[in-house]
Write a protein that holds these residues in place. Structure first.
Motif, PDB file in Angstrom:
ATOM      1  N   TRP A  80      40.854  40.899  44.082  1.00  0.00           N
ATOM      2  CA  TRP A  80      41.108  41.967  45.044  1.00  0.00           C
ATOM      3  C   TRP A  80      41.525  41.359  46.366  1.00  0.00           C
ATOM      4  CZ3 TRP A  80      42.061  46.700  43.866  1.00  0.00           C
ATOM      5  CH2 TRP A  80      42.179  47.663  44.878  1.00  0.00           C
ATOM      6  N   HIS A  81      42.389  42.099  47.075  1.00  0.00           N
ATOM      7  CA  HIS A  81      42.903  41.643  48.372  1.00  0.00           C
ATOM      8  C   HIS A  81      42.804  42.804  49.353  1.00  0.00           C
ATOM      9  CE1 HIS A  81      45.166  38.957  50.966  1.00  0.00           C
ATOM     10  NE2 HIS A  81      46.100  39.873  51.172  1.00  0.00           N
ATOM     11  N   GLY A  82      41.978  42.675  50.376  1.00  0.00           N
ATOM     12  CA  GLY A  82      41.795  43.746  51.344  1.00  0.00           C
ATOM     13  C   GLY A  82      40.474  44.464  51.161  1.00  0.00           C
ATOM     14  N   SER A  83      40.376  45.652  51.759  1.00  0.00           N
ATOM     15  CA  SER A  83      39.143  46.430  51.658  1.00  0.00           C
ATOM     16  C   SER A  83      39.083  47.129  50.306  1.00  0.00           C
ATOM     17  CB  SER A  83      39.066  47.465  52.790  1.00  0.00           C
ATOM     18  OG  SER A  83      40.183  48.339  52.729  1.00  0.00           O
ATOM     19  N   ILE A  84      37.886  47.518  49.918  1.00  0.00           N
ATOM     20  CA  ILE A  84      37.702  48.135  48.600  1.00  0.00           C
ATOM     21  C   ILE A  84      37.186  49.559  48.773  1.00  0.00           C
ATOM     22  CG2 ILE A  84      35.323  47.322  48.238  1.00  0.00           C
ATOM     23  CD1 ILE A  84      36.342  46.625  45.321  1.00  0.00           C
ATOM     24  N   ASP A  85      37.767  50.502  48.048  1.00  0.00           N
ATOM     25  CA  ASP A  85      37.432  51.909  48.253  1.00  0.00           C
ATOM     26  C   ASP A  85      36.298  52.367  47.340  1.00  0.00           C
ATOM     27  OD1 ASP A  85      38.577  52.447  45.700  1.00  0.00           O
ATOM     28  OD2 ASP A  85      40.562  52.694  46.585  1.00  0.00           O
ATOM     29  N   ALA A  86      35.909  53.640  47.517  1.00  0.00           N
ATOM     30  CA  ALA A  86      34.762  54.188  46.798  1.00  0.00           C
ATOM     31  C   ALA A  86      34.994  54.240  45.294  1.00  0.00           C
ATOM     32  CB  ALA A  86      34.437  55.584  47.329  1.00  0.00           C
ATOM     33  N   LEU A  87      36.222  54.528  44.875  1.00  0.00           N
ATOM     34  CA  LEU A  87      36.499  54.581  43.439  1.00  0.00           C
ATOM     35  C   LEU A  87      36.253  53.231  42.796  1.00  0.00           C
ATOM     36  CD1 LEU A  87      37.644  55.840  40.844  1.00  0.00           C
ATOM     37  CD2 LEU A  87      39.919  55.132  41.627  1.00  0.00           C
ATOM     38  N   ARG A  88      36.800  52.158  43.389  1.00  0.00           N
ATOM     39  CA  ARG A  88      36.601  50.823  42.818  1.00  0.00           C
ATOM     40  C   ARG A  88      35.129  50.413  42.868  1.00  0.00           C
ATOM     41  NH1 ARG A  88      42.024  52.106  44.438  1.00  0.00           N
ATOM     42  NH2 ARG A  88      43.411  50.982  43.022  1.00  0.00           N
ATOM     43  N   GLN A  89      34.420  50.812  43.896  1.00  0.00           N
ATOM     44  CA  GLN A  89      32.996  50.515  43.952  1.00  0.00           C
ATOM     45  C   GLN A  89      32.266  51.157  42.771  1.00  0.00           C
ATOM     46  OE1 GLN A  89      32.136  52.029  47.865  1.00  0.00           O
ATOM     47  NE2 GLN A  89      32.240  50.004  48.816  1.00  0.00           N
ATOM     48  N   THR A  90      32.625  52.405  42.476  1.00  0.00           N
ATOM     49  CA  THR A  90      32.011  53.102  41.337  1.00  0.00           C
ATOM     50  C   THR A  90      32.335  52.383  40.027  1.00  0.00           C
ATOM     51  OG1 THR A  90      32.086  55.255  42.441  1.00  0.00           O
ATOM     52  CG2 THR A  90      31.976  55.272  40.045  1.00  0.00           C
ATOM     53  N   CYS A  91      33.588  51.980  39.864  1.00  0.00           N
ATOM     54  CA  CYS A  91      33.983  51.304  38.628  1.00  0.00           C
ATOM     55  C   CYS A  91      33.288  49.955  38.477  1.00  0.00           C
ATOM     56  CB  CYS A  91      35.499  51.125  38.593  1.00  0.00           C
ATOM     57  SG  CYS A  91      36.416  52.671  38.375  1.00  0.00           S
ATOM     58  N   LEU A  92      33.173  49.203  39.558  1.00  0.00           N
ATOM     59  CA  LEU A  92      32.482  47.915  39.497  1.00  0.00           C
ATOM     60  C   LEU A  92      31.009  48.109  39.150  1.00  0.00           C
ATOM     61  CD1 LEU A  92      34.115  46.122  42.559  1.00  0.00           C
ATOM     62  CD2 LEU A  92      34.454  45.543  40.148  1.00  0.00           C
ATOM     63  N   ARG A  93      30.396  49.152  39.692  1.00  0.00           N
ATOM     64  CA  ARG A  93      28.996  49.434  39.342  1.00  0.00           C
ATOM     65  C   ARG A  93      28.864  49.748  37.861  1.00  0.00           C
ATOM     66  NH1 ARG A  93      28.959  52.915  44.195  1.00  0.00           N
ATOM     67  NH2 ARG A  93      28.136  51.667  45.918  1.00  0.00           N
ATOM     68  N   SER A  94      29.852  50.456  37.303  1.00  0.00           N
ATOM     69  CA  SER A  94      29.788  50.783  35.877  1.00  0.00           C
ATOM     70  C   SER A  94      29.865  49.526  35.025  1.00  0.00           C
ATOM     71  CB  SER A  94      30.919  51.748  35.503  1.00  0.00           C
ATOM     72  OG  SER A  94      32.176  51.087  35.393  1.00  0.00           O
ATOM     73  N   GLN A  95      30.627  48.538  35.472  1.00  0.00           N
ATOM     74  CA  GLN A  95      30.750  47.284  34.731  1.00  0.00           C
ATOM     75  C   GLN A  95      29.446  46.491  34.754  1.00  0.00           C
ATOM     76  OE1 GLN A  95      34.255  45.329  36.346  1.00  0.00           O
ATOM     77  NE2 GLN A  95      35.485  47.191  36.154  1.00  0.00           N
ATOM     78  N   VAL A  96      28.783  46.498  35.906  1.00  0.00           N
ATOM     79  CA  VAL A  96      27.471  45.845  36.003  1.00  0.00           C
ATOM     80  C   VAL A  96      26.451  46.601  35.157  1.00  0.00           C
ATOM     81  CG1 VAL A  96      25.564  45.283  37.565  1.00  0.00           C
ATOM     82  CG2 VAL A  96      27.927  44.895  38.295  1.00  0.00           C
ATOM     83  N   ALA A  97      26.503  47.929  35.232  1.00  0.00           N
ATOM     84  CA  ALA A  97      25.555  48.750  34.485  1.00  0.00           C
ATOM     85  C   ALA A  97      25.690  48.567  32.980  1.00  0.00           C
ATOM     86  CB  ALA A  97      25.748  50.228  34.842  1.00  0.00           C
ATOM     87  N   ALA A  98      26.894  48.213  32.514  1.00  0.00           N
ATOM     88  CA  ALA A  98      27.112  47.996  31.082  1.00  0.00           C
ATOM     89  C   ALA A  98      26.545  46.666  30.606  1.00  0.00           C
ATOM     90  CB  ALA A  98      28.604  48.064  30.776  1.00  0.00           C
ATOM     91  N   GLY A  99      26.025  45.859  31.524  1.00  0.00           N
ATOM     92  CA  GLY A  99      25.369  44.615  31.142  1.00  0.00           C
ATOM     93  C   GLY A  99      26.175  43.359  31.368  1.00  0.00           C
ATOM     94  N   HIS A 100      27.311  43.467  32.049  1.00  0.00           N
ATOM     95  CA  HIS A 100      28.163  42.309  32.281  1.00  0.00           C
ATOM     96  C   HIS A 100      27.860  41.639  33.627  1.00  0.00           C
ATOM     97  CE1 HIS A 100      31.021  43.051  28.941  1.00  0.00           C
ATOM     98  NE2 HIS A 100      30.756  44.320  29.165  1.00  0.00           N
ATOM     99  N   LYS A 101      28.082  40.343  33.689  1.00  0.00           N
ATOM    100  CA  LYS A 101      28.169  39.651  34.965  1.00  0.00           C
ATOM    101  C   LYS A 101      29.569  39.887  35.506  1.00  0.00           C
ATOM    102  CE  LYS A 101      28.148  35.074  37.124  1.00  0.00           C
ATOM    103  NZ  LYS A 101      28.093  33.600  36.893  1.00  0.00           N
ATOM    104  N   VAL A 102      29.679  40.364  36.745  1.00  0.00           N
ATOM    105  CA  VAL A 102      30.970  40.759  37.314  1.00  0.00           C
ATOM    106  C   VAL A 102      31.255  39.931  38.563  1.00  0.00           C
ATOM    107  CG1 VAL A 102      32.348  42.659  38.248  1.00  0.00           C
ATOM    108  CG2 VAL A 102      30.662  43.107  36.439  1.00  0.00           C
ATOM    109  N   THR A 103      32.452  39.354  38.621  1.00  0.00           N
ATOM    110  CA  THR A 103      32.866  38.556  39.776  1.00  0.00           C
ATOM    111  C   THR A 103      34.228  39.018  40.260  1.00  0.00           C
ATOM    112  OG1 THR A 103      31.661  36.611  38.956  1.00  0.00           O
ATOM    113  CG2 THR A 103      33.343  36.235  40.639  1.00  0.00           C
ATOM    114  N   VAL A 104      34.318  39.286  41.548  1.00  0.00           N
ATOM    115  CA  VAL A 104      35.584  39.633  42.183  1.00  0.00           C
ATOM    116  C   VAL A 104      36.061  38.426  42.981  1.00  0.00           C
ATOM    117  CG1 VAL A 104      36.767  41.164  43.802  1.00  0.00           C
ATOM    118  CG2 VAL A 104      34.924  42.058  42.356  1.00  0.00           C
ATOM    119  N   TYR A 105      37.255  37.955  42.674  1.00  0.00           N
ATOM    120  CA  TYR A 105      37.852  36.848  43.413  1.00  0.00           C
ATOM    121  C   TYR A 105      38.663  37.409  44.580  1.00  0.00           C
ATOM    122  CZ  TYR A 105      36.635  33.614  39.643  1.00  0.00           C
ATOM    123  OH  TYR A 105      35.953  32.847  38.722  1.00  0.00           O
ATOM    124  N   SER A 106      38.601  36.742  45.714  1.00  0.00           N
ATOM    125  CA  SER A 106      39.350  37.185  46.885  1.00  0.00           C
ATOM    126  C   SER A 106      39.566  36.003  47.821  1.00  0.00           C
ATOM    127  CB  SER A 106      38.612  38.303  47.615  1.00  0.00           C
ATOM    128  OG  SER A 106      37.371  37.827  48.122  1.00  0.00           O
TER     129      SER A 106
END
Length: 269
Positions: free
Chosen positions: A9-35
């Motif tokens: 990701w490059h720049g600020s992150i909006d509410a939709l992407r925050q929700t989607c990233l939370r869903s990925q963590v909630a599914a049991g994955h380790k999640v990393t955003v490179y910037s």
């Protein structure tokens, strides 16, 4: 074990992407955003890693020059991310998911095989992507990245003709200027066909059930068919400028925003 999920990701992150990233963590994955810079507002449990070590910021100059203030312009972030995800595949970093992929369950894959899905009848999507380190597609992109011109040998005839005409008319000498997704889904599809890997593609509904019609996600509707379909693993959302808008009650987005709040996790079987 579920694979690690990685994205850029490059720049600020909006509410939709925050929700989607939370869903990925909630599914049991380790999640990393490179910037390249720290990202304020990343959800709890989402890591933030330095992008420069994967693909230097300067690579974007091969796509198009930056603005006078150094900021990227036009399609630069989208095209840069097309190359970035392939570099992550070469480094065996994990499963790439766009930041706007809402996961409904954990993703299981065979690390020895490609993992992607049809986005439309004759084109793969690259919003969900895993490739083994030595896959022919990865090697093709690694070779392409050594070029200054970034002109792939898998380029479709129509794109070759378009590029040739633009050069003749003096409009552009950069292939990156002819189409936003020139290095994205079309490239992945062409290379998967060349490598005889289309057989691994999942059905469209696995991740792209609402992609072409964002109203199905953002507007009120009966969305139970998406939640109850065992063939749907996640939903790639096409925000079309709605990423910062508040969810509308009765919409799938409103359900997701409530379901994947700060402290919510998917229930265990």
């Amino acid at each position: 074990m579920l694979p690690d999920i990685v994205t850029f990701w490059h720049g600020s992150i909006d509410a939709l992407r925050q929700t989607c990233l939370r869903s990925q963590v909630a599914a049991g994955h380790k999640v990393t955003v490179y910037s390249f810079d720290p990202i304020p507002g990343l959800p709890e449990g989402v890591g933030n890693a330095e992008a420069e070590a994967v693909l230097p910021h300067s690579f974007a100059e091969k796509l198009r020059p930056a603005e006078p203030d150094g900021s990227w312009r036009d399609w630069t972030m989208l095209q840069f991310s097309d190359f970035f995800r392939m570099r992550l595949m070469a480094q065996r970093a994990g499963l790439w998911l766009d930041a706007d992929v809402l996961l409904l369950k954990g993703v299981e894959l065979d690390p020895a095989k490609p993992y992607f899905a049809w986005e439309r009848p004759r084109q793969l999507g690259n919003s969900v992507l895993y490739l083994p380190q030595n896959d022919p597609i990865v090697r093709a992109f690694e070779a392409l990245m050594q070029q200054d011109e970034l002109i792939p040998d898998w380029l479709a005839l129509r794109h070759r003709l378009t590029f040739a005409m633009r050069r003749l008319r003096g409009k552009s000498n950069r292939l990156a200027d002819i189409r936003v997704a020139i290095y994205g889904p079309a490239a992945l599809t062409a290379l998967a066909r060349r490598a005889d890997e289309l057989q691994h593609a999942l059905p469209k509904r696995s991740f792209y059930a609402v992609h072409a019609e964002p109203r199905l996600f953002f507007e009120p509707s009966d969305f139970s068919r998406y939640l109850n379909d065992p063939g749907i693993i996640g939903l790639h959302i096409s925000p079309k400028g709605r990423g910062k808008a508040a969810p509308i009650p009765g919409s799938l987005y409103a359900w997701a925003a409530q379901r994947f709040g700060q402290r919510n996790t998917l229930s265990k079987p």
